[in-house]
Design a protein around this motif. Structure first.
Motif, PDB file in Angstrom:
ATOM      1  N   LYS A 204       1.068  -1.260  -0.047  1.00 49.13           N
ATOM      2  CA  LYS A 204      -0.032  -0.027   0.050  1.00 49.13           C
ATOM      3  C   LYS A 204       0.737   1.144   0.068  1.00 49.13           C
ATOM      4  O   LYS A 204       0.725   2.319  -0.808  1.00 49.13           O
ATOM      5  N   TYR A 205       2.002   1.198   0.732  1.00 51.51           N
ATOM      6  CA  TYR A 205       2.780   2.381   0.637  1.00 51.51           C
ATOM      7  C   TYR A 205       3.502   2.704  -0.757  1.00 51.51           C
ATOM      8  O   TYR A 205       3.645   3.567  -1.122  1.00 51.51           O
ATOM      9  N   TYR A 206       3.860   1.487  -1.368  1.00 51.15           N
ATOM     10  CA  TYR A 206       4.045   1.699  -2.838  1.00 51.15           C
ATOM     11  C   TYR A 206       3.012   2.244  -3.620  1.00 51.15           C
ATOM     12  O   TYR A 206       3.663   3.216  -4.525  1.00 51.15           O
ATOM     13  N   LEU A 207       2.073   1.931  -3.387  1.00 50.14           N
ATOM     14  CA  LEU A 207       0.913   2.365  -4.363  1.00 50.14           C
ATOM     15  C   LEU A 207       0.708   3.953  -3.950  1.00 50.14           C
ATOM     16  O   LEU A 207       0.384   4.684  -4.690  1.00 50.14           O
ATOM     17  N   ARG A 208       0.940   4.247  -2.495  1.00 46.17           N
ATOM     18  CA  ARG A 208       0.743   5.831  -2.246  1.00 46.17           C
ATOM     19  C   ARG A 208       1.872   6.482  -2.730  1.00 46.17           C
ATOM     20  O   ARG A 208       1.673   7.680  -3.335  1.00 46.17           O
ATOM     21  N   VAL A 209       3.101   5.944  -2.897  1.00 43.68           N
ATOM     22  CA  VAL A 209       4.088   6.949  -3.349  1.00 43.68           C
ATOM     23  C   VAL A 209       3.843   6.966  -4.904  1.00 43.68           C
ATOM     24  O   VAL A 209       4.171   8.189  -5.305  1.00 43.68           O
ATOM     25  N   LEU A 210       3.336   5.996  -5.647  1.00 44.71           N
ATOM     26  CA  LEU A 210       3.175   6.114  -7.068  1.00 44.71           C
ATOM     27  C   LEU A 210       2.062   7.171  -7.275  1.00 44.71           C
ATOM     28  O   LEU A 210       2.141   8.035  -8.098  1.00 44.71           O
ATOM     29  N   GLU A 211       1.160   7.070  -6.607  1.00 41.55           N
ATOM     30  CA  GLU A 211      -0.072   8.178  -6.450  1.00 41.55           C
ATOM     31  C   GLU A 211       0.585   9.802  -6.405  1.00 41.55           C
ATOM     32  O   GLU A 211       0.534  10.838  -7.135  1.00 41.55           O
ATOM     33  N   ARG A 212       1.615   9.887  -5.297  1.00 34.93           N
ATOM     34  CA  ARG A 212       2.187  11.200  -5.131  1.00 34.93           C
ATOM     35  C   ARG A 212       3.002  11.767  -6.133  1.00 34.93           C
ATOM     36  O   ARG A 212       3.442  12.597  -6.626  1.00 34.93           O
ATOM     37  N   HIS A 213       3.284  10.725  -7.078  1.00 32.30           N
ATOM     38  CA  HIS A 213       4.228  11.030  -8.297  1.00 32.30           C
ATOM     39  C   HIS A 213       3.235  10.935  -9.632  1.00 32.30           C
ATOM     40  O   HIS A 213       4.055  11.041 -10.607  1.00 32.30           O
ATOM     41  N   GLY A 214       2.057  11.169  -9.253  1.00 31.79           N
ATOM     42  CA  GLY A 214       1.185  11.283 -10.702  1.00 31.79           C
ATOM     43  C   GLY A 214       0.529  10.077 -11.055  1.00 31.79           C
ATOM     44  O   GLY A 214      -0.044  10.198 -12.295  1.00 31.79           O
ATOM     45  N   VAL A 215       0.790   8.981 -10.560  1.00 31.62           N
ATOM     46  CA  VAL A 215       0.120   7.677 -11.188  1.00 31.62           C
ATOM     47  C   VAL A 215      -1.224   7.542 -10.726  1.00 31.62           C
ATOM     48  O   VAL A 215      -1.490   7.548  -9.526  1.00 31.62           O
TER      49      VAL A 215
END
Length: 167
Positions: free
Chosen positions: A90-101
């Motif tokens: 979930k942390y990986y998914l959140r980091v991706l979201e923070r980078h525009g994914v």
């Protein structure tokens, strides 16, 4: 401080392990369970090297990312510490979201068990991740190493000998 997936994983398992890792102490290379996990990671899905991408963002490293479908694949040896594995993904998914994914999802994969688990982010997860990040920073900043938790899974830990050297 760059928080990695390992930080989040360890935060959910053992604050002592997190503190030691955050302090730069690592015994991972000598641990047979870590070596087994690395071998599993390299051999479980050999076709992945062609289809998926390795992604490094903001201190994290995602080994298997499908950029077309926006799916992170995370391989684990066992589901014994599944809560921590889900949190890491979930942390990986959140980091991706923070980078525009937009709308990334994840799949936890247990090749030895022939089992997978789909993972998505909720609004509650996003709030929880903020708390986890603050918690990681707090634990890593402790002046002293947290106490031993003495759980059955401690015997599998790379830090086991460090923690139990007095016995």
């Amino acid at each position: 401080m760059h928080i990695t997936g390992k930080h989040i994983n360890y935060y959910h398992i053992c604050h002592r392990k997190l503190w030691l890792f955050g302090s730069g102490l690592s015994f991972q290379q000598d641990n047979e369970h870590v070596q087994d996990g690395t071998l599993l990671h390299l051999s479980a899905y050999p076709q992945r090297a062609r289809r998926f991408r390795e992604v490094q963002l903001g201190g994290i490293k995602i080994d298997f990312y499908d950029p077309v479908d926006r799916v992170v694949h995370e391989i684990k040896r066992s589901q014994k510490l599944e809560e921590a594995s889900v949190a890491q993904l979930k942390y990986y998914l959140r980091v991706l979201e923070r980078h525009g994914v937009a709308g990334p999802t994840g799949v936890l994969e247990y090749p030895k068990l022939r089992r997978t688990q789909d993972v998505t982010l909720t609004e509650q997860d996003r709030a929880d991740i903020e708390t986890w990040e603050a918690g990681v920073a707090e634990v890593v900043a402790y002046a002293q190493c947290p106490p031993i938790i003495d759980k059955p899974f401690c015997k599998q830990c790379a830090y086991y000998e460090f923690c139990y050297v007095h016995e």
